[in-house]
Write an enzyme that holds these catalytic residues in place. Structure first.
Site, short mmCIF file in Angstrom:
data_model
loop_
_atom_site.label_atom_id
_atom_site.label_comp_id
_atom_site.label_asym_id
_atom_site.label_seq_id
_atom_site.Cartn_x
_atom_site.Cartn_y
_atom_site.Cartn_z
N GLU A 151 -2.18 3.82 -13.72
CA GLU A 151 -3.20 2.90 -14.20
C GLU A 151 -4.58 3.50 -13.99
O GLU A 151 -4.78 4.37 -13.13
CB GLU A 151 -3.14 1.57 -13.43
CG GLU A 151 -1.92 0.74 -13.73
CD GLU A 151 -1.92 -0.57 -12.95
OE1 GLU A 151 -1.19 -1.47 -13.37
OE2 GLU A 151 -2.64 -0.66 -11.93
N HIS A 176 -10.70 -7.86 -5.21
CA HIS A 176 -9.31 -8.30 -5.32
C HIS A 176 -9.32 -9.83 -5.42
O HIS A 176 -9.65 -10.52 -4.45
CB HIS A 176 -8.52 -7.85 -4.08
CG HIS A 176 -7.06 -8.15 -4.16
ND1 HIS A 176 -6.10 -7.19 -3.97
CD2 HIS A 176 -6.38 -9.30 -4.42
CE1 HIS A 176 -4.90 -7.73 -4.11
NE2 HIS A 176 -5.05 -9.02 -4.37
N GLU A 179 -2.10 -11.59 -9.03
CA GLU A 179 -3.17 -10.82 -8.42
C GLU A 179 -3.87 -9.93 -9.44
O GLU A 179 -3.23 -9.33 -10.31
CB GLU A 179 -2.63 -9.99 -7.27
CG GLU A 179 -1.87 -10.82 -6.24
CD GLU A 179 -1.80 -10.18 -4.89
OE1 GLU A 179 -2.24 -9.02 -4.73
OE2 GLU A 179 -1.30 -10.83 -3.95
N TYR A 215 -8.03 3.75 -12.44
CA TYR A 215 -8.49 3.37 -11.10
C TYR A 215 -9.91 2.86 -11.20
O TYR A 215 -10.83 3.59 -11.56
CB TYR A 215 -8.41 4.59 -10.17
CG TYR A 215 -8.80 4.29 -8.74
CD1 TYR A 215 -8.01 3.47 -7.96
CD2 TYR A 215 -9.95 4.84 -8.19
CE1 TYR A 215 -8.35 3.19 -6.64
CE2 TYR A 215 -10.30 4.58 -6.87
CZ TYR A 215 -9.49 3.76 -6.10
OH TYR A 215 -9.83 3.49 -4.79
N ARG A 235 6.23 -15.90 -4.18
CA ARG A 235 6.46 -16.54 -2.88
C ARG A 235 5.17 -17.20 -2.41
O ARG A 235 4.13 -17.07 -3.04
CB ARG A 235 6.90 -15.49 -1.85
CG ARG A 235 5.91 -14.34 -1.73
CD ARG A 235 6.20 -13.42 -0.58
NE ARG A 235 5.45 -12.18 -0.64
CZ ARG A 235 4.18 -12.04 -0.31
NH1 ARG A 235 3.48 -13.07 0.11
NH2 ARG A 235 3.57 -10.87 -0.39
N VAL A 291 0.55 -15.30 2.61
CA VAL A 291 0.02 -15.44 3.97
C VAL A 291 -1.24 -16.29 3.94
O VAL A 291 -1.48 -17.15 4.80
CB VAL A 291 -0.27 -14.06 4.58
CG1 VAL A 291 -0.94 -14.20 5.95
CG2 VAL A 291 0.99 -13.22 4.69
N ASN A 349 3.16 -12.11 -6.98
CA ASN A 349 3.98 -12.36 -5.80
C ASN A 349 4.69 -13.69 -5.98
O ASN A 349 4.06 -14.74 -6.15
CB ASN A 349 3.11 -12.41 -4.54
CG ASN A 349 2.60 -11.03 -4.17
OD1 ASN A 349 3.36 -10.08 -4.09
ND2 ASN A 349 1.30 -10.92 -3.95
N LYS A 363 -4.60 -6.94 3.39
CA LYS A 363 -5.67 -7.93 3.46
C LYS A 363 -5.92 -8.32 4.92
O LYS A 363 -4.98 -8.46 5.71
CB LYS A 363 -5.28 -9.17 2.66
CG LYS A 363 -4.95 -8.89 1.21
CD LYS A 363 -4.21 -10.05 0.58
CE LYS A 363 -3.71 -9.72 -0.80
NZ LYS A 363 -2.84 -10.78 -1.36
N GLY A 389 0.79 -1.22 0.00
CA GLY A 389 0.00 0.00 0.00
C GLY A 389 0.82 1.27 0.00
O GLY A 389 0.27 2.37 -0.12
#
Length: 449
Positions: free
Chosen positions: A200, A208, A275, A202, A291, A294, A289, A237, A165
């Site tokens: 970009e 999401h 995402e 909006y 990886r 979470v 991402n 999140k 963010g």
């Protein structure tokens, strides 16, 4: 086969990896700062080694100390968890240069996806749909205004090296552009050492949606459906679920195949998440991402797979243990992030846990490193646990979550547990009628925060 894996992380994710290692018959090494000497991951690992002072910069981000810990303990591979060094291409390169295995993507893939502009260009060329916006970095305010007028307001200005963010500002009209542009650049510079930004369109009421992908590094890849992560506060999140309550089977199959084909084409290895913003039936790429996320447990719940075990397998050069045809969705899963924070302002609330009781029963999983008498240090992220539930359908999962929250006890500090109990009283949560702006509007209406 690896004999010993070092986990370059702490907290619940370190425990998550230790458990996977134990089930696979692999020894685990925990690293820790001086502030974490009594942490649960230190207690549960087969070996533990202190790598520095309390500060994350001097310990969990200290590459030399982590490599030295591998050499001292004889660990052959490093699992980065999430956060810290998990998406640091320099770290991955150093790991490989020391003849160690990084359990995750290559340094090149992390580098490509870590830069938002390069990632967008790469992913677009692979057929993944993207949000309309600038072709690359925007060097001047004049150029920013030209692009804003071309794609139409509102627009969002993002730091190319941003995340969490930070370095993101919205310009609702042309009059807002100068302030948003300069602020995004300043935040990018101060937080990431890079003031380059891009622009970009909006989207006003998007959800999401993220697609879990997994590759073997040899041109084979699958997708494991989507997660809806629309309930967010300041782009962070707090509530994630799978499958998404508004995504159809046809949409899932289509966007999932696009994502799986994209990562297969670049020989991606391990877990990754692509995402999107989703609005009016269309998907728009945000970032990838490189990886473990979470929120990976909700995907594990509905597919019955162990993503950490799979990461370790492919890092060893073994094939994936499942194909796309093997993956079938079973029920619905929800995760809520339990943070050591004081409502309504979400101020960090470290301190001693006087009593901890994890909920149980059918379809309930608690990933946490808490125990009675543990003192949460003030130096790291405030996430202290993840409560994950699984049900035959979404309504059963919501009911199970409500029951589990009532059983969860974390005494001695303030947490975000009451937030989720309140949210479960809202009709919009039960109907799935929300977008990425819903939670912040609800918080303002409820708390004035």
């Amino acid at each position: 086969m690896f004999d010993k894996i070092l986990i370059a992380n702490r907290g619940e994710i370190a425990l998550r990896v230790i458990r996977a290692c134990r089930e696979m018959g692999i020894k685990s090494v925990a690293v820790h700062s001086t502030a974490d000497s009594d942490a649960m991951h230190v207690r549960m690992a087969d070996e533990a080694i202190c790598i520095g002072p309390a500060s994350g910069t001097e310990s969990y981000l200290n590459i030399a100390s982590i490599i030295a810990a591998c050499e001292v303990t004889g660990a052959q591979a490093i699992h980065p968890g999430y956060g810290f060094l998990s998406e640091n291409a320099k770290f991955v390169q150093i790991v490989e240069d020391h003849d160690l295995t990084f359990i995750g993507p290559t340094a090149d893939h992390i580098r490509i996806m870590g830069d938002k502009i390069t990632a967008k260009e790469t992913i677009s060329a692979l057929g993944v749909p993207c949000v309309p916006g600038s072709a690359g970095g925007v060097p001047s305010l004049a150029e920013a205004k030209r692009i804003g007028a071309e794609i139409g307001y509102p627009v969002i200005i993002k730091a190319t090296a941003g995340g969490g963010g930070k370095g993101m500002k919205v310009a609702q009209t042309a009059a807002d552009m100068e302030s948003a542009f300069q602020t995004a650049r300043a935040e990018g510079k101060s937080n990431f050492g890079n003031d380059e930004v891009y622009i970009e369109k909006y989207l006003t009421t998007p959800r999401h949606i993220e697609i879990q992908v997994f590759g073997d590094g040899k041109g084979n890849a699958v997708h494991l459906g989507e997660r809806d992560c629309s309930l967010q506060r300041r782009h962070q999140k707090v509530f994630e679920e799978a499958p998404g309550p508004t995504i159809t089977a046809e949409e899932r199959a289509k966007i999932g195949k696009i994502c799986a084909d994209a990562v297969a084409n670049i020989n991606y290895i391990g877990a990754g998440t692509i995402e999107f913003l989703y609005e009016n039936g269309e998907f728009y790429f945000i970032e990838m991402n490189t990886r473990l996320q979470v929120e990976h447990p909700v995907t594990e719940s509905i597919f019955g797979v162990d993503l950490v075990r799979e990461q370790i397998r492919v890092a060893e050069g073994l094939p994936m243990s499942f194909t796309q045809d093997d993956l079938e969705i079973n029920g619905h899963s929800i995760e809520v992030r339990i943070n050591a924070e004081r409502l309504p302002n979400f101020a960090p609330c470290p301190g001693m846990i006087t009593h901890f009781h994890a909920p149980g029963g059918l379809g309930v999983r608690m990933d946490s490193a808490l125990y009675d008498g543990y003192s949460i240090p003030p130096y790291y992220d405030s996430l202290i646990g993840k409560l994950i539930v699984h049900g035959r359908d979404r309504q059963e999962a919501l009911s199970r979550l409500n029951r589990a929250l009532g059983e969860l006890i974390v005494d001695g500090i303030d947490t975000t547990i009451p937030l989720f109990s309140q949210l479960l009283q809202e009709d919009d949560i039960h109907s799935g009628n929300y977008n990425i702006h819903w939670l912040e509007k609800w918080l303002e209406a409820t708390y004035g925060a």
